[in-house]
Design a protein around this motif. Structure first.
Motif, PDB file in Angstrom:
ATOM      1  N   LEU A   1      25.120  22.331  -2.948  1.00 60.63           N
ATOM      2  CA  LEU A   1      24.801  23.205  -4.066  1.00 60.63           C
ATOM      3  C   LEU A   1      23.309  23.191  -4.407  1.00 60.63           C
ATOM      4  CD1 LEU A   1      27.796  22.274  -6.394  1.00 60.63           C
ATOM      5  CD2 LEU A   1      27.636  24.187  -4.785  1.00 60.63           C
ATOM      6  N   GLY A   2      22.531  22.385  -3.698  1.00 57.42           N
ATOM      7  CA  GLY A   2      21.109  22.291  -3.960  1.00 57.42           C
ATOM      8  C   GLY A   2      20.765  21.185  -4.932  1.00 57.42           C
ATOM      9  N   SER A   3      19.511  20.747  -4.894  1.00 55.03           N
ATOM     10  CA  SER A   3      19.001  19.708  -5.797  1.00 55.03           C
ATOM     11  C   SER A   3      19.797  18.410  -5.688  1.00 55.03           C
ATOM     12  CB  SER A   3      19.004  20.201  -7.252  1.00 55.03           C
ATOM     13  OG  SER A   3      18.222  21.371  -7.383  1.00 55.03           O
ATOM     14  N   GLY A   4      20.311  18.112  -4.486  1.00 57.61           N
ATOM     15  CA  GLY A   4      21.048  16.879  -4.265  1.00 57.61           C
ATOM     16  C   GLY A   4      22.478  16.883  -4.751  1.00 57.61           C
ATOM     17  N   LEU A   5      22.984  18.052  -5.178  1.00 58.59           N
ATOM     18  CA  LEU A   5      24.346  18.159  -5.711  1.00 58.59           C
ATOM     19  C   LEU A   5      25.258  18.825  -4.681  1.00 58.59           C
ATOM     20  CD1 LEU A   5      26.056  17.718  -8.321  1.00 58.59           C
ATOM     21  CD2 LEU A   5      25.511  20.102  -8.919  1.00 58.59           C
ATOM     22  N   SER A   6      26.479  18.296  -4.538  1.00 57.50           N
ATOM     23  CA  SER A   6      27.459  18.850  -3.607  1.00 57.50           C
ATOM     24  C   SER A   6      28.818  18.958  -4.276  1.00 57.50           C
ATOM     25  CB  SER A   6      27.588  17.977  -2.354  1.00 57.50           C
ATOM     26  OG  SER A   6      26.378  17.903  -1.643  1.00 57.50           O
ATOM     27  N   ALA A   7      29.546  19.995  -3.902  1.00 62.48           N
ATOM     28  CA  ALA A   7      30.958  20.103  -4.275  1.00 62.48           C
ATOM     29  C   ALA A   7      31.790  19.488  -3.160  1.00 62.48           C
ATOM     30  CB  ALA A   7      31.351  21.557  -4.497  1.00 62.48           C
ATOM     31  N   VAL A   8      32.822  18.715  -3.504  1.00 62.22           N
ATOM     32  CA  VAL A   8      33.664  18.052  -2.515  1.00 62.22           C
ATOM     33  C   VAL A   8      35.131  18.306  -2.850  1.00 62.22           C
ATOM     34  CG1 VAL A   8      31.980  16.258  -2.008  1.00 62.22           C
ATOM     35  CG2 VAL A   8      33.645  15.881  -3.821  1.00 62.22           C
ATOM     36  N   PHE A   9      35.984  18.268  -1.830  1.00 63.49           N
ATOM     37  CA  PHE A   9      37.422  18.415  -2.063  1.00 63.49           C
ATOM     38  C   PHE A   9      38.200  17.726  -0.965  1.00 63.49           C
ATOM     39  CE2 PHE A   9      36.963  21.758   1.065  1.00 63.49           C
ATOM     40  CZ  PHE A   9      38.196  21.764   1.733  1.00 63.49           C
ATOM     41  N   VAL A  10      39.443  17.344  -1.274  1.00 60.18           N
ATOM     42  CA  VAL A  10      40.397  16.815  -0.303  1.00 60.18           C
ATOM     43  C   VAL A  10      41.774  17.356  -0.649  1.00 60.18           C
ATOM     44  CG1 VAL A  10      41.634  14.771   0.517  1.00 60.18           C
ATOM     45  CG2 VAL A  10      39.158  14.688   0.255  1.00 60.18           C
ATOM     46  N   LEU A  11      42.483  17.872   0.346  1.00 57.96           N
ATOM     47  CA  LEU A  11      43.889  18.270   0.229  1.00 57.96           C
ATOM     48  C   LEU A  11      44.620  17.613   1.388  1.00 57.96           C
ATOM     49  CD1 LEU A  11      43.453  22.090  -0.513  1.00 57.96           C
ATOM     50  CD2 LEU A  11      44.086  20.317  -2.155  1.00 57.96           C
ATOM     51  N   GLU A  12      45.550  16.696   1.084  1.00 61.12           N
ATOM     52  CA  GLU A  12      46.185  15.905   2.131  1.00 61.12           C
ATOM     53  C   GLU A  12      47.672  15.770   1.861  1.00 61.12           C
ATOM     54  OE1 GLU A  12      44.115  12.273   3.697  1.00 61.12           O
ATOM     55  OE2 GLU A  12      45.930  11.292   2.930  1.00 61.12           O
ATOM     56  N   GLY A  13      48.487  16.178   2.820  1.00 59.08           N
ATOM     57  CA  GLY A  13      49.932  16.093   2.680  1.00 59.08           C
ATOM     58  C   GLY A  13      50.553  15.207   3.737  1.00 59.08           C
ATOM     59  N   GLY A  14      51.606  14.494   3.363  1.00 63.75           N
ATOM     60  CA  GLY A  14      52.311  13.637   4.298  1.00 63.75           C
ATOM     61  C   GLY A  14      53.534  14.318   4.875  1.00 63.75           C
ATOM     62  N   TYR A  15      53.962  13.850   6.046  1.00 62.11           N
ATOM     63  CA  TYR A  15      55.163  14.393   6.684  1.00 62.11           C
ATOM     64  C   TYR A  15      55.811  13.312   7.536  1.00 62.11           C
ATOM     65  CZ  TYR A  15      52.155  14.745  10.796  1.00 62.11           C
ATOM     66  OH  TYR A  15      51.297  14.452  11.827  1.00 62.11           O
ATOM     67  N   HIS A  16      57.061  13.534   7.898  1.00 64.57           N
ATOM     68  CA  HIS A  16      57.818  12.590   8.717  1.00 64.57           C
ATOM     69  C   HIS A  16      57.914  13.126  10.144  1.00 64.57           C
ATOM     70  CE1 HIS A  16      59.014  10.273   5.191  1.00 64.57           C
ATOM     71  NE2 HIS A  16      59.278  11.416   4.589  1.00 64.57           N
ATOM     72  N   VAL A  17      57.369  12.361  11.089  1.00 66.88           N
ATOM     73  CA  VAL A  17      57.384  12.793  12.483  1.00 66.88           C
ATOM     74  C   VAL A  17      58.801  12.869  13.023  1.00 66.88           C
ATOM     75  CG1 VAL A  17      56.621  12.203  14.816  1.00 66.88           C
ATOM     76  CG2 VAL A  17      55.093  11.830  12.892  1.00 66.88           C
ATOM     77  N   ASP A  18      59.670  11.964  12.593  1.00 69.09           N
ATOM     78  CA  ASP A  18      61.010  11.906  13.170  1.00 69.09           C
ATOM     79  C   ASP A  18      61.888  13.082  12.760  1.00 69.09           C
ATOM     80  OD1 ASP A  18      60.833  10.885  10.613  1.00 69.09           O
ATOM     81  OD2 ASP A  18      62.492   9.484  10.853  1.00 69.09           O
ATOM     82  N   THR A  19      61.606  13.698  11.606  1.00 69.82           N
ATOM     83  CA  THR A  19      62.442  14.810  11.148  1.00 69.82           C
ATOM     84  C   THR A  19      61.654  16.092  10.868  1.00 69.82           C
ATOM     85  OG1 THR A  19      62.227  14.192   8.811  1.00 69.82           O
ATOM     86  CG2 THR A  19      64.040  13.186  10.063  1.00 69.82           C
ATOM     87  N   GLY A  20      60.342  15.985  10.736  1.00 71.40           N
ATOM     88  CA  GLY A  20      59.540  17.141  10.372  1.00 71.40           C
ATOM     89  C   GLY A  20      59.516  17.430   8.886  1.00 71.40           C
ATOM     90  N   ALA A  21      60.220  16.633   8.095  1.00 72.75           N
ATOM     91  CA  ALA A  21      60.281  16.858   6.647  1.00 72.75           C
ATOM     92  C   ALA A  21      58.967  16.447   5.988  1.00 72.75           C
ATOM     93  CB  ALA A  21      61.432  16.072   6.041  1.00 72.75           C
ATOM     94  N   MET A  22      58.706  17.020   4.836  1.00 79.69           N
ATOM     95  CA  MET A  22      57.512  16.663   4.081  1.00 79.69           C
ATOM     96  C   MET A  22      57.695  15.310   3.408  1.00 79.69           C
ATOM     97  SD  MET A  22      56.629  20.372   2.385  1.00 79.69           S
ATOM     98  CE  MET A  22      55.174  19.704   1.574  1.00 79.69           C
ATOM     99  N   GLY A  23      56.600  14.586   3.241  1.00 77.90           N
ATOM    100  CA  GLY A  23      56.641  13.288   2.594  1.00 77.90           C
ATOM    101  C   GLY A  23      56.384  13.381   1.107  1.00 77.90           C
TER     102      GLY A  23
END
Length: 332
Positions: free
Chosen positions: A64-86
């Protein structure tokens, strides 16, 4: 003229790309899980996320300039054995936050890991809160905080700190306790060469009763060549003022593609019930590449006087007092 416009658009796109960055990342982890001493006897099956919770995430930043930054994280879990969401079916149940980072530090808002949990996972626990020997089988994790605001300071002369507040956002119709479900968490860290020390605290108001639980932990990690030593002491206060204390000693040995993990944890129940417990954990990982490894782990808990601690893994709390994990983990 059209060439000038095309060139201007290209320069604009290049500048935007230089200032913004978005990364897609994740973990795919699955293996064989054998549990012993469960209510159903000894069981064997396929499990997902034994060493690390399988996940798909997006993270990024914008200058964003002047040493300032916008940051974000979007993280979802899931089960490999069934494909279901965690995480109970939440789309981004592992993490979901947005914030600003600058010379003042970082401020983020959303669903985030508590500072207390990071001290246990990153410093105290050789297993990094995964596989059968993980510390949170006995020690409190206080994993994630909903509706939270987190401030992390810059590191100055080896010192840094992080504080978090999680709004309960639950109205007490009886007006008995308007503070229900609120959480406070904080961590003070010092690092110098091979030494890393963290002092962490977590306070959580109960969802139903006008009561609270709190945990305070001092954790240290020291690296000497291929060997890393871990030690932690935690003081716990449960509902109705129940008290307990945890002590952890651990070792991590790394050499080439090999990594060996060992830990011992003792819980001293300071109430009249004396529901003490002790855990021994051992693990081995072989790196097939920097992003793919094979792993094996064993954990065993001895419970006293009706204590009911179980041996879990990165995504499951477990059902028995002992477990064996054999698996494969790939990070992308």
């Amino acid at each position: 003229m059209k060439y000038v416009i095309t060139a201007a658009l290209a320069l604009t796109a290049a500048a935007a790309q230089a200032q913004s960055h978005v990364q897609i990342y994740g973990v795919v982890d699955a293996g064989v899980l054998a549990e012993y001493g469960t209510p159903a006897g000894n069981t064997t099956g396929i499990g997902s996320g034994l060493a690390s919770g399988s996940r798909l995430g997006f993270k990024g930043s914008e200058d964003l300039g002047s040493g300032l930054s916008a940051v974000f994280v979007l993280e979802g879990g899931y089960h490999v054995d069934t494909g279901a969401m965690g995480q109970g079916g939440l789309i981004f149940g592992r993490q979901a936050f947005v914030g600003l980072r600058g010379t003042f530090g970082t401020v983020t808002v959303g669903r985030q890991y508590s500072p207390y949990y990071q001290a246990i996972r990153d410093v105290a626990d050789p297993f990094e809160d995964g596989m059968a020997g993980q510390a949170t089988n006995l020690m409190a994790g206080n994993y994630r905080m909903d509706n939270s605001v987190v401030y992390a300071t810059p590191r100055v002369a080896g010192w840094s700190a992080e504080v978090a507040y999680g709004a309960g956002e639950e109205t007490d119709k009886l007006a008995v306790n308007d503070a229900r479900k609120r959480q406070f968490s904080g961590m003070l860290s010092y690092t110098q060469g091979p030494l890393l020390v963290m002092l962490a605290h977590h306070h959580r108001e109960d969802a139903l009763l006008p009561d609270h639980v709190r945990h305070t932990a001092l954790a240290a990690r020291y690296t000497l060549g291929d060997v890393m030593g871990h030690v932690a002491v935690a003081d716990n206060r449960g509902l109705a003022a129940e008290r307990s204390r945890d002590v952890l000693l651990g070792v991590t040995w790394k050499n080439g593609p090999h990594r060996v993990l060992l830990s011992a944890i003792a819980r001293n129940d300071r109430s009249a019930a004396q529901r003490d417990a002790r855990q021994l954990g051992a693990g081995y990982l072989y790196g097939l590449s920097p992003r793919t490894d094979l792993y094996a782990a064993y954990g065993h808990i001895d419970n006293d006087n009706g204590a009911a601690f179980t041996v879990g893994n990165a995504t499951d709390s477990g059902n028995g007092n002992a477990a064996v994990n054999l698996g494969l983990r790939h990070i992308f």
